[in-house]
Enzyme design. Structure first.
Site, short mmCIF file in Angstrom:
data_model
loop_
_atom_site.label_atom_id
_atom_site.label_comp_id
_atom_site.label_asym_id
_atom_site.label_seq_id
_atom_site.Cartn_x
_atom_site.Cartn_y
_atom_site.Cartn_z
N LYS A 64 0.84 -1.21 0.00
CA LYS A 64 0.00 0.00 0.00
C LYS A 64 0.87 1.25 0.00
O LYS A 64 0.62 2.20 -0.75
CB LYS A 64 -0.95 -0.02 1.21
CG LYS A 64 -2.06 -1.06 1.05
CD LYS A 64 -2.85 -1.33 2.34
CE LYS A 64 -3.81 -2.50 2.11
NZ LYS A 64 -4.57 -2.90 3.30
N ASP A 84 -11.58 1.91 3.25
CA ASP A 84 -11.75 0.46 3.15
C ASP A 84 -13.23 0.09 2.97
O ASP A 84 -13.56 -1.04 2.62
CB ASP A 84 -11.28 -0.21 4.46
CG ASP A 84 -9.98 -0.99 4.29
OD1 ASP A 84 -9.64 -1.36 3.16
OD2 ASP A 84 -9.32 -1.23 5.33
N GLN A 94 -5.43 -1.99 9.52
CA GLN A 94 -5.15 -3.29 8.91
C GLN A 94 -5.69 -4.40 9.79
O GLN A 94 -5.48 -4.41 11.01
CB GLN A 94 -3.62 -3.42 8.70
CG GLN A 94 -3.20 -4.61 7.87
CD GLN A 94 -3.71 -4.56 6.42
OE1 GLN A 94 -3.86 -3.50 5.84
NE2 GLN A 94 -3.97 -5.71 5.85
N1 GUN Z 1 -6.82 -7.52 5.87
C1 GUN Z 1 -7.03 -8.30 4.79
N2 GUN Z 1 -7.60 -7.57 3.79
C2 GUN Z 1 -7.76 -6.32 4.27
C3 GUN Z 1 -8.29 -5.13 3.72
O1 GUN Z 1 -8.75 -5.06 2.57
N3 GUN Z 1 -8.27 -4.04 4.52
C4 GUN Z 1 -7.78 -4.10 5.80
N4 GUN Z 1 -7.81 -2.99 6.52
N5 GUN Z 1 -7.28 -5.18 6.34
C5 GUN Z 1 -7.27 -6.30 5.58
#
Ligand code: GUN
Length: 295
Positions: free
Chosen positions: A53, A120, A97
Site C-alpha cells: 500500500k 476500506d 489493517q
Molecule cells: N486484511 C485483509 N484484507 C484487508 C483489507 O482489505 N483491509 C484491511 N484494513 N485489512 C485487511
C-alpha cells in the site's frame, strides 16, 4: 476453449497512471491526498500488504503514513489515534489493517473511523450505503477491484448468473451486493453450502474467495464461464496459489484471473482510488457525484 487471462497487474498499472494524472491536477489546486494506515502487531501477511500500500501511494504521489502499535496496545490507544487522524486535514483516508489482536474489538475500532475517511468501506455507514445502493459511499477495495476488472474486460453483468464462493464481510457479501446492483442474479455460497458444484456449474461469472487452494476444479465450471479467483494461499512449497485449479479451469473458462497478478494488484489500486476520491470530496475539488465505478 482456452481462457483469456485477465491481467490484473497490467490493468492496475493503467488505473495508477490515470490516478497519477489526477493527483497532479489536485496538486495544482494545492491538495495532496493522504492515507493513514494503522497496524497492530506483527502479522507477516499484514506487513506485506501494508508495504504494498505504501509503495503504491508513493508511485501515484499520495502521501501515506503508517502508525504501528505493539500487539499488546490497548484499544483506547488505538481509538485515540483514530480520533487524531479523523481530525487531521492532511489525512483524507484511513484504514486499520486487519486482523487485530483478540483484546481489541474490531467493530468498535471500525465504527470510530469517520465514514468520510473510511476508504476500506468497512464502517457500518458505508456497509449500509452499499446495501441500499447509495453511490456516495466507499466500496470495499477487493470487490471494487473485481467489478473494475469485469467492466474493463467488457464482460456483461446484467442478467447473468453470478456465483460468489465465500461470504466474508470483506469480499463475498459486498461482492454479491455490488453485482446485484448491476442487475446480475447472485448466489452466495459459503462453508456450509452442500454440493458446491451444483451452484458453481450455473455461474456465468464465478467469483471465488474461500481461501482453499484447489477448491474449484474444471467439473464445477460451466464452459465459457468467467472465473475470478480472489484466493491467496501459500502452499508448503512456498508457491502462491488461488482457490481455483488454474491450469484445469483455464481450458474451460472464457476468462480467468491468475494468482498472483489478478485481483491482488487491483485491491491496492482501488484503495488509492478511494483515497483520491476522499480527498476530492473533503476539499471540494472533485466532481461531487459518485466515483465512476460505484454501483
Ligand atoms: N486484511 C485483509 N484484507 C484487508 C483489507 O482489505 N483491509 C484491511 N484494513 N485489512 C485487511
Amino acid at each position: 476453449m482456452t481462457a483469456k487471462i485477465i491481467d490484473g497487474k497490467d490493468i492496475a498499472q493503467q488505473v495508477r497512471e490515470d490516478l497519477k494524472k489526477e493527483v497532479k491536477a489536485l496538486a495544482a489546486r494545492g491538495v495532496q491526498p493522504g492515507l493513514a494506515v494503522i497496524v497492530v502487531g506483527d502479522n507477516p501477511a499484514s506487513k506485506v500488504y501494508v508495504g504494498q500500500k505504501a509503495k503504491a501511494c508513493a508511485e501515484v504521489g499520495v502521501h501515506s503514513e503508517e502508525h504501528r502499535f505493539p500487539e499488546d496496545v490497548s484499544e483506547e490507544t488505538v481509538l485515540q489515534k483514530i480520533a487524531q487522524l479523523n481530525a487531521n486535514p492532511r489525512i483524507h483516508g484511513m484504514i486499520v489493517q486487519l486482523p487485530l489482536p483478540e483484546h481489541i474489538r474490531i467493530a468498535t475500532v471500525l465504527e470510530a473511523i469517520a465514514p468520510t475517511k473510511d476508504v476500506d468501506g468497512f464502517h457500518m455507514y458505508n456497509v449500509g450505503g452499499l446495501v441500499i445502493g447509495d453511490n456516495k459511499i466507499f466500496p470495499p477495495c477487493t470487490p471494487y477491484g473485481v467489478q473494475f476488472l469485469l467492466e474493463y474486460s467488457d464482460i456483461p453483468i446484467e442478467g447473468r448468473n453470478v456465483v460468489v464462493v465465500g461470504a466474508s464481510n470483506i469480499v463475498g457479501k459486498p461482492m454479491g451486493l455490488m453485482l446485484l446492483h448491476k442487475e446480475a442474479t447472485v448466489s452466495i455460497c459459503h462453508v456450509k453450502t452442500r454440493d458446491l458444484g451444483q451452484f458453481t456449474i450455473l455461474a456465468d461469472i464465478l467469483v471465488v474467495a474461500a481461501g482453499k487452494p484447489g477448491l474449484i476444479v474444471p467439473q464445477m465450471v460451466k464452459t465459457g464461464a468467467v472465473v475470478i479467483d480472489v484466493g491467496i494461499n501459500r502452499l508448503p512449497n512456498g508457491k502462491l496459489v488461488g482457490d481455483v485449479d488454474f491450469e484445469g479451469v483455464r481450458q474451460k473458462a472464457s476468462h480467468i484471473t491468475p494468482v498472483p497478478g489478478g485481483v491482488g494488484p487491483m485491491t491496492v489500486t482501488m484503495l488509492i482510488y478511494n483515497t483520491v476520491e476522499a480527498a476530492k470530496r473533503q476539499t471540494g475539488t472533485g466532481d461531487k457525484s459518485a466515483p465512476k465505478l460505484a454501483g
